[in-house]
Design an enzyme around this catalytic site. Structure first.
Site, PDB file in Angstrom:
ATOM      1  N   GLU A  89      -8.237  -4.326   5.432  1.00  0.00           N
ATOM      2  CA  GLU A  89      -8.162  -4.131   3.979  1.00  0.00           C
ATOM      3  C   GLU A  89      -7.142  -5.076   3.352  1.00  0.00           C
ATOM      4  O   GLU A  89      -7.321  -5.547   2.224  1.00  0.00           O
ATOM      5  CB  GLU A  89      -7.776  -2.672   3.680  1.00  0.00           C
ATOM      6  CG  GLU A  89      -8.891  -1.704   4.025  1.00  0.00           C
ATOM      7  CD  GLU A  89      -8.413  -0.288   4.267  1.00  0.00           C
ATOM      8  OE1 GLU A  89      -7.634  -0.079   5.221  1.00  0.00           O
ATOM      9  OE2 GLU A  89      -8.821   0.605   3.521  1.00  0.00           O
ATOM     10  N   ASN A 114     -12.420   2.517  17.951  1.00  0.00           N
ATOM     11  CA  ASN A 114     -11.899   2.833  19.287  1.00  0.00           C
ATOM     12  C   ASN A 114     -12.682   3.846  20.099  1.00  0.00           C
ATOM     13  O   ASN A 114     -12.620   3.815  21.326  1.00  0.00           O
ATOM     14  CB  ASN A 114     -10.460   3.362  19.157  1.00  0.00           C
ATOM     15  CG  ASN A 114      -9.526   2.295  18.625  1.00  0.00           C
ATOM     16  OD1 ASN A 114      -9.357   1.265  19.265  1.00  0.00           O
ATOM     17  ND2 ASN A 114      -8.965   2.518  17.458  1.00  0.00           N
ATOM     18  N   MET A 136      -8.807  12.689  16.421  1.00  0.00           N
ATOM     19  CA  MET A 136     -10.016  12.594  17.246  1.00  0.00           C
ATOM     20  C   MET A 136      -9.692  12.304  18.708  1.00  0.00           C
ATOM     21  O   MET A 136     -10.340  12.825  19.610  1.00  0.00           O
ATOM     22  CB  MET A 136     -10.949  11.519  16.667  1.00  0.00           C
ATOM     23  CG  MET A 136     -12.262  11.421  17.371  1.00  0.00           C
ATOM     24  SD  MET A 136     -13.188  12.981  17.415  1.00  0.00           S
ATOM     25  CE  MET A 136     -14.029  12.951  15.842  1.00  0.00           C
ATOM     26  N   ARG A 189      -2.486  -1.964  -3.481  1.00  0.00           N
ATOM     27  CA  ARG A 189      -3.641  -1.091  -3.289  1.00  0.00           C
ATOM     28  C   ARG A 189      -3.536   0.041  -4.309  1.00  0.00           C
ATOM     29  O   ARG A 189      -2.497   0.672  -4.452  1.00  0.00           O
ATOM     30  CB  ARG A 189      -3.630  -0.488  -1.887  1.00  0.00           C
ATOM     31  CG  ARG A 189      -4.800   0.434  -1.726  1.00  0.00           C
ATOM     32  CD  ARG A 189      -4.802   1.076  -0.390  1.00  0.00           C
ATOM     33  NE  ARG A 189      -5.986   1.902  -0.263  1.00  0.00           N
ATOM     34  CZ  ARG A 189      -6.141   2.784   0.684  1.00  0.00           C
ATOM     35  NH1 ARG A 189      -5.199   2.964   1.579  1.00  0.00           N
ATOM     36  NH2 ARG A 189      -7.243   3.492   0.746  1.00  0.00           N
ATOM     37  N   ASN A 236       0.864  -1.185   0.000  1.00  0.00           N
ATOM     38  CA  ASN A 236       0.000   0.000   0.000  1.00  0.00           C
ATOM     39  C   ASN A 236       0.902   1.237   0.000  1.00  0.00           C
ATOM     40  O   ASN A 236       1.474   1.599   1.016  1.00  0.00           O
ATOM     41  CB  ASN A 236      -0.869  -0.050   1.267  1.00  0.00           C
ATOM     42  CG  ASN A 236      -1.833   1.109   1.348  1.00  0.00           C
ATOM     43  OD1 ASN A 236      -1.770   2.049   0.558  1.00  0.00           O
ATOM     44  ND2 ASN A 236      -2.739   1.037   2.308  1.00  0.00           N
ATOM     45  N   GLY A 277     -10.055   3.827  12.598  1.00  0.00           N
ATOM     46  CA  GLY A 277      -9.471   4.178  13.901  1.00  0.00           C
ATOM     47  C   GLY A 277     -10.488   4.757  14.880  1.00  0.00           C
ATOM     48  O   GLY A 277     -10.509   4.384  16.062  1.00  0.00           O
ATOM     49  N   ARG A 290     -10.341  17.153   6.038  1.00  0.00           N
ATOM     50  CA  ARG A 290     -11.162  17.427   4.845  1.00  0.00           C
ATOM     51  C   ARG A 290     -12.551  17.899   5.256  1.00  0.00           C
ATOM     52  O   ARG A 290     -13.127  17.382   6.212  1.00  0.00           O
ATOM     53  CB  ARG A 290     -11.296  16.179   3.975  1.00  0.00           C
ATOM     54  CG  ARG A 290      -9.996  15.717   3.367  1.00  0.00           C
ATOM     55  CD  ARG A 290     -10.263  14.621   2.332  1.00  0.00           C
ATOM     56  NE  ARG A 290      -9.055  13.879   2.072  1.00  0.00           N
ATOM     57  CZ  ARG A 290      -8.920  12.574   2.270  1.00  0.00           C
ATOM     58  NH1 ARG A 290      -9.936  11.849   2.697  1.00  0.00           N
ATOM     59  NH2 ARG A 290      -7.775  11.986   2.016  1.00  0.00           N
ATOM     60  N   HIS A 292     -12.303   3.844  -0.097  1.00  0.00           N
ATOM     61  CA  HIS A 292     -12.311   2.913   1.049  1.00  0.00           C
ATOM     62  C   HIS A 292     -13.016   1.610   0.672  1.00  0.00           C
ATOM     63  O   HIS A 292     -13.575   0.933   1.540  1.00  0.00           O
ATOM     64  CB  HIS A 292     -13.075   3.513   2.262  1.00  0.00           C
ATOM     65  CG  HIS A 292     -12.348   4.622   2.960  1.00  0.00           C
ATOM     66  ND1 HIS A 292     -13.000   5.686   3.514  1.00  0.00           N
ATOM     67  CD2 HIS A 292     -11.036   4.800   3.223  1.00  0.00           C
ATOM     68  CE1 HIS A 292     -12.122   6.511   4.077  1.00  0.00           C
ATOM     69  NE2 HIS A 292     -10.925   5.988   3.904  1.00  0.00           N
TER      70      HIS A 292
HETATM   71  P1  ADP Z   1      -6.305   6.598   8.540  1.00  0.00           P
HETATM   72  O1  ADP Z   1      -7.507   7.142   7.834  1.00  0.00           O
HETATM   73  O2  ADP Z   1      -5.138   7.535   8.529  1.00  0.00           O
HETATM   74  O3  ADP Z   1      -5.986   5.156   8.208  1.00  0.00           O
HETATM   75  P2  ADP Z   1      -7.103   5.528  11.132  1.00  0.00           P
HETATM   76  O4  ADP Z   1      -8.162   4.596  10.646  1.00  0.00           O
HETATM   77  O5  ADP Z   1      -5.858   4.954  11.701  1.00  0.00           O
HETATM   78  O6  ADP Z   1      -6.749   6.635  10.071  1.00  0.00           O
HETATM   79  O7  ADP Z   1      -7.792   6.472  12.234  1.00  0.00           O
HETATM   80  C1  ADP Z   1      -7.118   7.548  12.803  1.00  0.00           C
HETATM   81  C2  ADP Z   1      -8.083   8.283  13.715  1.00  0.00           C
HETATM   82  O8  ADP Z   1      -8.554   7.378  14.730  1.00  0.00           O
HETATM   83  C3  ADP Z   1      -7.452   9.461  14.420  1.00  0.00           C
HETATM   84  O9  ADP Z   1      -8.327  10.556  14.415  1.00  0.00           O
HETATM   85  C4  ADP Z   1      -7.282   8.915  15.844  1.00  0.00           C
HETATM   86  O10 ADP Z   1      -7.279   9.922  16.803  1.00  0.00           O
HETATM   87  C5  ADP Z   1      -8.514   8.065  15.969  1.00  0.00           C
HETATM   88  N1  ADP Z   1      -8.408   7.185  17.126  1.00  0.00           N
HETATM   89  C6  ADP Z   1      -7.585   6.140  17.318  1.00  0.00           C
HETATM   90  N2  ADP Z   1      -7.754   5.631  18.570  1.00  0.00           N
HETATM   91  C7  ADP Z   1      -8.701   6.400  19.179  1.00  0.00           C
HETATM   92  C8  ADP Z   1      -9.323   6.396  20.458  1.00  0.00           C
HETATM   93  N3  ADP Z   1      -8.998   5.514  21.369  1.00  0.00           N
HETATM   94  N4  ADP Z   1     -10.244   7.337  20.718  1.00  0.00           N
HETATM   95  C9  ADP Z   1     -10.580   8.242  19.789  1.00  0.00           C
HETATM   96  N5  ADP Z   1     -10.064   8.282  18.562  1.00  0.00           N
HETATM   97  C10 ADP Z   1      -9.119   7.390  18.257  1.00  0.00           C
END
Ligand code: ADP
Length: 414
Positions: free
Chosen positions: A396, A345, A293, A99, A7, A341, A250, A189
């Site tokens: 993915e 989470n 976040m 990818r 990727n 993410g 964005r 995605h």
């Molecule tokens: P990408 O689109 O870059 O692949 P990810 O899927 O890794 O991104 O997601 C990144 C986002 O997930 C960030 O905004 C990060 O803060 C958020 N994130 C990861 N763990 C937590 C958590 N425990 N609580 C809140 N947000 C989280």
């Protein structure tokens, strides 16, 4: 079959080695053998490799370009220290999956890469100027380094959404722009929405054509997808990943007149305005604090920062709007699945998205919701909830490895 899944981002390269074959796919018994990440390609790169069951190996090195990055990975794979299960030399890598962000209308499925495919990807650079060049570099570098005898497959972010009906993918601008330039919604995605949809039907023991769900991929980039009878019928990202949900940086949906208005007021070029919409908007733009976040939620909790709260509220409200729109467009759904993410989470975000949707039949179980994070999978709605709510960590790379395997073996793609 051992598959190297690559990727390539503009300055990064992620990879995994996955062992799979048709029987393992059928049984869901695919194995991840190794994974790694090279960041900051073009300067002193940060490198992290990990073989399954072993501790991670981290280092830095000057990595000039994507070809150098692939050479670095190969050296690690074939070194004695890597100790990747079942991989003793490069001969143990049987195929490569790439990818690839934008397949345009040309590719509704993953394909074996040849010169014609590369030419088509180059023709699509216009549609994805930020992503496709990096993907093409990765493909060319892998072909140079591995030679043409190892089959290579392209897996597109867009192809899962090629099933959208035209009333959902066309923009209401003069039709000739679609005819001339293929301006339409493509969606992204794809591998993630497809994986979550696949995983949902495994968990529910349903056939593909009975899969009616809304998937929410909430990461730094974020998109929603309406999946009816197992197929994407609508998605929130558009011609580019800028449309739809509010993201890390964005803006998502805005009135297009804003572009001209700001360009005029600030004497900015189009490029500058689009750079702002892509890189300085979203939760970053509203909060003025961060695009992350987790940090935003911390700021909100610790300092009751008004704009942090506003950014979170707007982020969740936009998702609610899409849930409502898709439920109307699909004549209802059986489940809503969170991933990415944030989706995997941030229990708090899931809670705020599902709040006040009881009238639609969405009832979250707060206790369950709070226990699911860090890669766990499960249902977070109450038993009586008419629409189930799931957290399904995305994968993915698994979709990419399986597609690579199927394409190489000429097996049907699902
Ligand atoms: P990408 O689109 O870059 O692949 P990810 O899927 O890794 O991104 O997601 C990144 C986002 O997930 C960030 O905004 C990060 O803060 C958020 N994130 C990861 N763990 C937590 C958590 N425990 N609580 C809140 N947000 C989280």
């Amino acid at each position: 079959m051992n598959i190297l899944v690559i990727n390539c981002g503009s300055s990064s390269l992620k990879f995994q080695i996955v062992q799979t074959d048709l029987e393992m796919i059928e049984k869901g018994a695919d194995k991840q053998l190794a994974k790694g990440l090279i960041e900051r390609i073009g300067s002193q790169a940060l490198i992290s490799y990990k073989a399954e069951g072993k501790t991670a190996y981290k280092t830095t090195a000057a990595i000039r370009d994507h070809k150098a990055a692939i050479m670095h990975i190969i050296n690690w794979i074939s070194s004695e220290e890597s100790q990747i299960p079942d991989i003793n030399s490069l001969d143990d890598i049987h195929a490569i999956g790439h990818r690839t962000v934008h397949g345009g209308e040309m590719f509704s499925q993953s394909v074996k890469i040849d010169n014609d495919v590369i030419k088509c990807l180059e023709d699509n650079i216009d549609l994805a100027p930020l992503h496709n060049p990096a993907n093409i570099k990765g493909i060319k570098a892998a072909r140079e380094v591995f030679g043409l005898s190892i089959p290579q497959v392209a897996i597109f972010d867009t192809s899962f959404h090629q099933t959208m009906p035209e009333e959902n993918y066309l923009y209401a601008i003069p039709y000739q722009y679609y005819r001339r330039y293929k301006i339409r919604k493509y969606g992204f995605h794809g591998a993630s929405h497809r994986y979550v949809s696949y995983r949902y039907r495994v968990l529910e023991n349903l056939p593909k054509n009975k899969t009616n769900i809304i998937t929410l991929h909430l990461g730094n980039g974020a998109s929603a997808c309406a999946i009816k009878n197992g197929q994407s019928i609508d998605t929130s990202m558009g011609l580019t990943p800028l449309e739809g949900l509010i993201m890390g940086t964005r803006c998502g949906d805005i009135d297009p007149s804003i572009v001209e208005f700001i360009a005029h007021k600030e004497a900015s070029s189009m490029d500058e305005v689009f750079n702002m919409l892509n890189k300085r908007s979203g939760i970053m733009g509203i909060s003025g604090l961060t695009n992350d976040m987790r940090d935003l939620l911390e700021e909100e909790a610790e300092y009751q920062d008004r704009r942090a709260t506003l950014a979170v509220k707007m982020f969740c409200t936009r998702i609610k709007k899409y849930i409502g729109a898709y439920l109307a467009g699909m004549n209802g759904a059986d489940a809503i699945c969170f991933t990415g993410g944030i989706g995997e989470n941030a229990a708090q975000i899931r809670q705020r998205v599902c709040e006040n949707l009881e009238w639609l039949g969405i009832e979250l179980d707060t206790k369950k919701n709070n226990t699911i994070f860090g890669g766990k999978e499960g249902i977070i709605s109450k038993k009586e909830s008419k629409i189930k709510v799931y957290v399904i960590p995305t994968n993915e790379e698994l979709i990419m490895a399986r597609d690579t395997c199927r394409v190489v073996l000429n097996a049907p793609l699902t």
